[in-house]
Scaffold this motif. Structure first.
Motif, short mmCIF file in Angstrom:
data_model
loop_
_atom_site.label_atom_id
_atom_site.label_comp_id
_atom_site.label_asym_id
_atom_site.label_seq_id
_atom_site.Cartn_x
_atom_site.Cartn_y
_atom_site.Cartn_z
N PRO A 1 4.18 1.54 -0.70
CA PRO A 1 4.96 1.63 -1.94
C PRO A 1 4.15 2.18 -3.12
O PRO A 1 4.69 2.90 -3.96
N LYS A 2 2.85 1.88 -3.17
CA LYS A 2 2.02 2.45 -4.25
C LYS A 2 2.00 3.98 -4.15
O LYS A 2 2.06 4.67 -5.16
N GLY B 1 0.81 -1.22 0.00
CA GLY B 1 0.00 0.00 0.00
C GLY B 1 0.84 1.27 0.00
O GLY B 1 0.64 2.17 -0.82
P1 GDP Z 1 2.44 -6.05 2.60
O1 GDP Z 1 3.68 -5.76 3.39
O2 GDP Z 1 2.69 -6.63 1.24
O3 GDP Z 1 1.37 -6.72 3.37
O4 GDP Z 1 1.88 -4.64 2.18
P2 GDP Z 1 1.43 -3.36 3.01
O5 GDP Z 1 1.20 -3.66 4.42
O6 GDP Z 1 2.33 -2.24 2.64
O7 GDP Z 1 0.08 -3.06 2.27
C1 GDP Z 1 -1.05 -3.91 2.37
C2 GDP Z 1 -2.25 -3.02 2.53
O8 GDP Z 1 -2.26 -2.10 1.45
C3 GDP Z 1 -3.55 -3.77 2.46
O9 GDP Z 1 -4.16 -3.70 3.73
C4 GDP Z 1 -4.35 -3.02 1.40
O10 GDP Z 1 -5.66 -2.78 1.81
C5 GDP Z 1 -3.58 -1.74 1.20
N1 GDP Z 1 -3.65 -1.24 -0.16
C6 GDP Z 1 -3.17 -1.82 -1.27
N2 GDP Z 1 -3.40 -1.05 -2.35
C7 GDP Z 1 -4.04 0.07 -1.90
C8 GDP Z 1 -4.56 1.25 -2.53
O11 GDP Z 1 -4.44 1.45 -3.74
N3 GDP Z 1 -5.18 2.16 -1.72
C9 GDP Z 1 -5.31 1.98 -0.37
N4 GDP Z 1 -5.93 2.91 0.34
N5 GDP Z 1 -4.84 0.88 0.26
C10 GDP Z 1 -4.20 -0.05 -0.50
#
Ligand code: GDP
Length: 300
Positions: free
Chosen positions: A12-13, A10
């Motif tokens: 990184p996006k 999330g």
């Molecule tokens: P992980 O380490 O791969 O689990 O990744 P993170 O913890 O960084 O991100 C996971 C979270 O990113 C999830 O709870 C998703 O709901 C959130 N997420 C992914 N893409 C998006 C987006 O485009 N917008 C928002 N608001 N949340 C996102």
């Protein structure tokens, strides 16, 4: 300079957009390491490597892990030879894991090992592991206490969670680099990462919460309604005692926050929150949200 607290999807996006709208020296990232794991003798730091590959311009943004167009020859061969490598590791990705594993085995601090890798990849942003010592998110299931990666990658999240446990031999302490970076920040952004497995591990490092007290802190929710945009955050939130929603996310950070950002589509009302389109389905959407966040920092 803004410091981001990040997991591996999330946030990184958001960083994907941020790097297009501000300079590399304006961006610092403190990355969760509680998902790190040793596999086939090498050191995987999934969240850190995603952020490093993103800034190096080589991240596979279809999956948000690994290197774009990587080959899997070694993974396929070790699997054929009987090694239980439950995470698919690309060949060039594995080279990074071998290099970091070697540096750590020689006694180097994780911060210094990752700094060398960042330099080799030409990354100019300041990316830091949250701590130098090992801390692991374990999931308690019917199979016993298993590493988060075993739960999410091997079992595909199809196990009932009895508890989420953070394991360590010594309580994690934020590095001096992390503390200095937070201290020098104009604002700290808690990106839309999984609160339980990505953000709380950073906040649990000794020093971080107190370092944030005097700072402008902005958090962005990873939830829309009672479902996360992706991944296992809902089940993990429930197991950790939080409602799986923006309200639950807000409760995780409430004491630290100045501004809470929710998606424009979110039916849950968190009082006082700011609404933006947070669904970063492509680079343009990431850039648009990054611009909104920069603007918030400037006017606050
Ligand atoms: P992980 O380490 O791969 O689990 O990744 P993170 O913890 O960084 O991100 C996971 C979270 O990113 C999830 O709870 C998703 O709901 C959130 N997420 C992914 N893409 C998006 C987006 O485009 N917008 C928002 N608001 N949340 C996102």
């Amino acid at each position: 300079m803004i410091t981001f607290l990040s997991g591996g999807t999330g946030t990184p996006k958001l960083l994907r957009g941020m790097r297009k709208v501000t300079g590399p020296h304006e961006i610092s990232v403190v990355v969760n390491t509680a998902e790190d794991i040793w596999i086939s003798g090498n050191h995987i730091s999934p969240d850190f490597d995603t952020v490093m590959y993103l800034f190096a311009g080589i991240l596979n943004t279809d999956t948000w892990w690994g290197i774009r167009n990587d080959s899997f020859t070694t993974h396929e061969e070790v699997t054929r030879l009987g090694v239980d490598e439950f995470i698919r590791i690309g060949d060039n990705d594995r080279a990074v894991q071998i290099a970091r594993g070697e540096m750590l085995r020689k006694g180097m601090r994780l911060t210094n090992a990752t700094k060398i890798l960042l330099d080799r990849f030409g990354v100019r942003e300041n990316v830091l592991p949250m701590t130098d010592t090992e801390v692991t998110t374990h999931i308690k299931t019917d199979l016993g206490l298993i590493h988060f990666q075993e739960y999410w990658v091997r079992a595909k999240g199809a196990l009932e969670i009895q508890a989420v446990v953070r394991s360590f031999t010594e309580p994690p302490v934020a590095t001096e680099e992390v503390m200095a970076t937070i201290g020098a920040s104009d604002a700290v952004v808690i990106g839309p990462s999984n609160p339980i497995t990505s953000i709380l591990p950073v906040l649990e490092c000794e020093g971080v919460r107190s370092g944030l007290e005097e700072k402008l802190v902005i958090a962005i929710s990873p939830f829309i309604g009672n479902t996360p945009v992706s991944g296992p955050a809902a089940a993990l939130m429930r197991a950790f005692g939080f409602e799986p929603s923006s309200q639950g996310t807000f409760s995780c950070y409430e004491d630290l926050l100045d501004i809470f950002v929710q998606d424009i589509r979110d039916p849950v009302e968190v009082s006082g929150s700011v609404r933006f389109d947070t669904l970063m389905t492509d680079e343009e959407k990431s850039i648009a949200l990054a611009e909104e966040i920069l603007h918030l920092v400037e006017v606050s």
